[in-house]
Design a protein around this motif. Structure first.
Motif, PDB file in Angstrom:
ATOM      1  N   TYR A 452      48.324  24.215  41.970  1.00  0.00           N
ATOM      2  CA  TYR A 452      49.354  25.176  41.795  1.00  0.00           C
ATOM      3  C   TYR A 452      49.159  26.321  40.939  1.00  0.00           C
ATOM      4  O   TYR A 452      49.877  27.121  40.598  1.00  0.00           O
ATOM      5  CB  TYR A 452      50.724  24.424  41.221  1.00  0.00           C
ATOM      6  N   ALA A 453      47.633  26.374  40.328  1.00  0.00           N
ATOM      7  CA  ALA A 453      47.433  27.433  39.424  1.00  0.00           C
ATOM      8  C   ALA A 453      46.130  27.646  39.893  1.00  0.00           C
ATOM      9  O   ALA A 453      45.194  27.006  40.519  1.00  0.00           O
ATOM     10  CB  ALA A 453      47.303  26.956  38.170  1.00  0.00           C
ATOM     11  N   VAL A 454      45.519  28.910  39.212  1.00  0.00           N
ATOM     12  CA  VAL A 454      43.968  29.344  39.568  1.00  0.00           C
ATOM     13  C   VAL A 454      43.136  28.460  39.025  1.00  0.00           C
ATOM     14  O   VAL A 454      43.369  27.589  37.756  1.00  0.00           O
ATOM     15  CB  VAL A 454      43.928  30.879  38.880  1.00  0.00           C
ATOM     16  N   GLU A 455      42.047  28.246  39.604  1.00  0.00           N
ATOM     17  CA  GLU A 455      40.974  27.331  39.218  1.00  0.00           C
ATOM     18  C   GLU A 455      40.002  27.698  38.229  1.00  0.00           C
ATOM     19  O   GLU A 455      39.387  27.066  37.564  1.00  0.00           O
ATOM     20  CB  GLU A 455      40.128  26.828  40.365  1.00  0.00           C
ATOM     21  N   ASP A 456      40.088  29.070  37.978  1.00  0.00           N
ATOM     22  CA  ASP A 456      39.234  29.468  36.851  1.00  0.00           C
ATOM     23  C   ASP A 456      39.732  31.009  36.432  1.00  0.00           C
ATOM     24  O   ASP A 456      40.679  31.225  36.829  1.00  0.00           O
ATOM     25  CB  ASP A 456      37.744  29.674  37.522  1.00  0.00           C
ATOM     26  N   ASP A 457      38.959  31.322  35.485  1.00  0.00           N
ATOM     27  CA  ASP A 457      39.462  32.678  34.795  1.00  0.00           C
ATOM     28  C   ASP A 457      38.493  34.052  35.368  1.00  0.00           C
ATOM     29  O   ASP A 457      38.397  35.037  34.667  1.00  0.00           O
ATOM     30  CB  ASP A 457      39.336  32.504  33.145  1.00  0.00           C
ATOM     31  N   SER A 458      37.904  33.710  36.496  1.00  0.00           N
ATOM     32  CA  SER A 458      36.861  34.688  36.736  1.00  0.00           C
ATOM     33  C   SER A 458      37.711  35.991  37.370  1.00  0.00           C
ATOM     34  O   SER A 458      37.090  37.182  37.371  1.00  0.00           O
ATOM     35  CB  SER A 458      36.004  34.121  37.857  1.00  0.00           C
ATOM     36  N   GLY A 459      38.995  35.886  37.712  1.00  0.00           N
ATOM     37  CA  GLY A 459      39.695  36.911  38.491  1.00  0.00           C
ATOM     38  C   GLY A 459      39.175  37.240  39.728  1.00  0.00           C
ATOM     39  O   GLY A 459      39.689  37.878  40.399  1.00  0.00           O
ATOM     40  N   ASP A 460      38.334  36.347  40.270  1.00  0.00           N
ATOM     41  CA  ASP A 460      37.751  36.374  41.700  1.00  0.00           C
ATOM     42  C   ASP A 460      38.617  34.966  42.672  1.00  0.00           C
ATOM     43  O   ASP A 460      38.320  33.887  42.327  1.00  0.00           O
ATOM     44  CB  ASP A 460      36.241  36.089  42.135  1.00  0.00           C
ATOM     45  N   TYR A 461      39.540  35.487  43.522  1.00  0.00           N
ATOM     46  CA  TYR A 461      40.084  34.652  44.109  1.00  0.00           C
ATOM     47  C   TYR A 461      39.837  34.555  45.754  1.00  0.00           C
ATOM     48  O   TYR A 461      40.395  35.519  46.548  1.00  0.00           O
ATOM     49  CB  TYR A 461      41.720  34.683  43.981  1.00  0.00           C
ATOM     50  N   TYR A 462      38.724  33.791  46.069  1.00  0.00           N
ATOM     51  CA  TYR A 462      38.467  33.519  47.417  1.00  0.00           C
ATOM     52  C   TYR A 462      38.703  32.168  48.122  1.00  0.00           C
ATOM     53  O   TYR A 462      38.630  31.191  47.224  1.00  0.00           O
ATOM     54  CB  TYR A 462      37.194  34.143  47.779  1.00  0.00           C
ATOM     55  N   CYS A 463      38.832  32.301  49.341  1.00  0.00           N
ATOM     56  CA  CYS A 463      38.835  30.985  50.175  1.00  0.00           C
ATOM     57  C   CYS A 463      37.347  30.508  50.523  1.00  0.00           C
ATOM     58  O   CYS A 463      36.585  31.556  51.193  1.00  0.00           O
ATOM     59  CB  CYS A 463      39.713  30.848  51.401  1.00  0.00           C
ATOM     60  N   ASP A 464      36.830  29.428  50.287  1.00  0.00           N
ATOM     61  CA  ASP A 464      35.336  29.041  50.635  1.00  0.00           C
ATOM     62  C   ASP A 464      35.183  28.663  51.790  1.00  0.00           C
ATOM     63  O   ASP A 464      34.238  28.347  52.507  1.00  0.00           O
ATOM     64  CB  ASP A 464      34.980  27.938  49.629  1.00  0.00           C
ATOM     65  N   ILE A 465      36.386  28.475  52.835  1.00  0.00           N
ATOM     66  CA  ILE A 465      36.129  28.074  54.224  1.00  0.00           C
ATOM     67  C   ILE A 465      35.989  29.436  54.775  1.00  0.00           C
ATOM     68  O   ILE A 465      35.214  29.832  55.543  1.00  0.00           O
ATOM     69  CB  ILE A 465      37.171  27.323  54.743  1.00  0.00           C
ATOM     70  N   CYS A 466      37.053  30.553  54.609  1.00  0.00           N
ATOM     71  CA  CYS A 466      36.835  31.614  55.669  1.00  0.00           C
ATOM     72  C   CYS A 466      36.361  32.656  54.961  1.00  0.00           C
ATOM     73  O   CYS A 466      36.382  33.982  55.289  1.00  0.00           O
ATOM     74  CB  CYS A 466      38.467  31.774  56.000  1.00  0.00           C
TER      75      CYS A 466
END
Length: 551
Positions: A452-466
């Motif tokens: 329910y929340a971002v997994e890190d503080d990198s600011g990069d939010y991508y899906c590792d599948i698509c």
């Protein structure tokens, strides 16, 4: 009898005493069901007798300076901007009276409204004040400009409010009638009451519906909305009829457990508890045996979720049912629907799948169905009733049903029914509320958990599948062991509530057809000749393919 009417210069309109069923009056846009005028040569221009005989000129108290001229709103303003009716503030494309010098317009139906009105919402007759004056409606709390007034009570109200609301209504989601009130003194237990139907605050200084015995409050519009209101006129019920309806509710609600399976074999555990080890379930032709041997990527045929012990399986078919699914009640009531729902093996229409009326997703598991209304709930949605505690939010969520679409905080989709928080503006639609908290993806060795929340503080939010970007505030699935985030659609698939691979029989083909999710080969649909790319039926024996919606 004939008249020459301004709407049609070419031919006269001829009077007809017979009913003109199915035709709309050109004057007021309502069905013509009695004596009428029409052009018998053109076979159109139907009018109620009263609309055809309207005077061409009118002196009205709202505009005493100049006479008003009758005109056809739809014809005169076909390609122009124009002002709305001064009374109802709407454009209805009907006959209107207008003063073109002053840009004043009033619908013919609004111009002929009665001076006094008997309303169910007030004990005394209400008098129309034909004068523009800003006022706040004592019932809905909104502003208006042509009030109905009870001088005895100093009570002002819109015309629409006087005719839209009833003294008592019966909400689907409450056991007792709700009474109309506009006195906050009748709400002793709630300083800031909230509507139990939409889960938003109610301004108790104006009108609302209330159950005193339960301290149950509802907005006016929420209580009379067809999604929330039972189709029963309580004002016309005798005591005997009311009791009969209550008895019917008791007979058909979820507490009445009609058997869905027959026990064939039983084992007695060490603690003396009897455990059915073999059963016959109403939804399957073969006997089912209790099992704890979990196979990868297998789904329950009831709730269409991953199989976890304890469950029952068919030795002959790829058929599984969780123990919790075999224990579902055959009949139940649900706050989203007025009538009792019956548990069915498959939807009795279309192609062995149905659209859930709560989450709007396609499903081919068990369904709670209302035949009268063609209403369906899948198993997961049927388990959510008036309230929900969800790990994705700290506060209790309550069912909110409205006539407008509400925004889901988890995915930004809009829905008429959501689970809403009283404390804050957080809301979940049924699709998000029923997402599995843990799931697996193909051959990935670890389970994915709903995050329910971002997994890190990198600011990069991508899906590792698509490898596409993700919206940070949207819920997603995450493998903490591998630091592996993914869109929920990429993990669950486009049709998470469809169990693929099952074979079904149809009259249109001699062999069973298998439901297919996706294939590299784009087979041609046997019916529409368009390519079948995903979610279709196939007979491998005959090289026969057909879309689900073409069956």
């Amino acid at each position: 009898m004939e008249i020459q009417h301004f709407c049609h210069d070419e031919h006269p309109l001829v009077f007809n005493e017979d009913k003109a069923v199915g035709k709309l009056c050109r004057g007021c846009r309502k069905p013509v069901l009695g004596p009428s005028y029409s052009c018998i040569k053109c076979k159109k221009y139907y009018h109620h007798k009263s609309c055809a005989e309207l005077p061409r000129e009118l002196q009205h108290p709202l505009h005493p300076k100049h006479p008003l001229i009758l005109f056809d709103e739809s014809k005169f303003y076909e390609d122009k901007e124009y002002s709305k009716c001064e009374v109802c503030k709407e454009n209805r494309w009907e006959y209107s009276y207008g003063c073109f010098r002053c840009n004043f317009y009033i619908h013919s139906t609004c111009a002929s409204l009665r001076l006094t009105l008997e309303s169910e919402v007030h004990d005394h007759p209400l008098t129309r004040i034909w004068k523009f004056m800003k006022f706040t409606c004592d019932l809905c709390g909104k502003e208006g400009n042509v009030p109905f007034l009870c001088a005895q009570c100093n009570f002002c109200i819109h015309k629409t409010c006087a005719s839209s609301y009833l003294r008592r209504v019966k909400a689907i989601r409450h056991d007792h009638p709700l009474h109309l009130t506009y006195s906050s003194r009748e709400v002793p237990q709630s300083d800031s009451p909230f509507c139990q139907l939409c889960v938003r605050k109610v301004d108790a200084d104006y009108g609302f519906y209330y159950c005193l015995s339960c301290d149950y409050v509802a907005h006016l519009d929420c209580a009379v909305d067809e999604r929330n209101r039972e189709d029963i006129n309580l004002l016309k019920l005798t005591d005997g009829e009311s009791n009969e309806l209550e008895n019917e509710d008791l007979e058909l609600d979820g507490s009445v457990d009609l058997a869905t399976y027959i026990v064939k074999k039983i084992n007695v555990g060490e603690d003396g508890i009897e455990i059915p080890t073999e059963i016959k379930h109403f939804s399957h032709e073969h006997d089912l045996k209790l099992s704890d041997e979990v196979e990868n990527n297998k789904k329950c045929d009831g709730c269409v979720r991953a199989i976890l012990p304890p469950f029952y399986r068919c030795a002959k078919c790829n058929f599984f049912l969780h123990k919790s699914c075999i224990e579902l009640s055959r009949k139940k009531r649900h706050p989203l629907h007025e009538h009792p729902l019956t548990l069915l093996a498959k939807a009795p229409y279309r192609s062995k799948s149905f659209g859930c009326n709560a989450c709007y997703q396609s499903c081919n598991g068990l369904t709670y169905h209302c035949e009268k209304c063609d209403f369906d709930l899948d198993v997961q949605c049927s388990l959510i009733l008036e309230s929900l505690s969800h790990k994705g939010h700290e506060h209790l969520l309550r069912l909110s049903t409205t006539s407008y679409r509400q925004n889901c905080s988890s995915c930004d989709s809009k829905s008429f029914q959501v689970l809403r928080c009283i404390t804050c503006e957080f809301a979940l639609d049924f699709e998000c509320a029923t997402l599995p908290l843990t799931t697996r993806y193909k051959q990935h060795e670890h389970p994915f958990k709903l995050s329910y929340a971002v997994e890190d503080d990198s600011g990069d939010y991508y899906c590792d599948i698509c490898e596409e970007e993700r919206v940070p505030k949207h819920w997603f699935y995450y493998c903490a062991d591998c630091s592996y985030p993914a869109h929920r659609e990429c993990i669950l698939g486009k049709y998470p509530n469809i169990k693929f691979g099952g074979a079904y029989s149809f009259d249109l083909h001699p062999h069973p057809l298998t439901i297919i999710e996706k294939t590299k080969d784009h087979f041609e649909c046997h019916k529409c000749a368009k390519p079948c790319e995903e979610f279709f039926y196939q007979c491998a024996m005959c090289n026969f393919s057909i879309h689900v919606y073409c069956v």
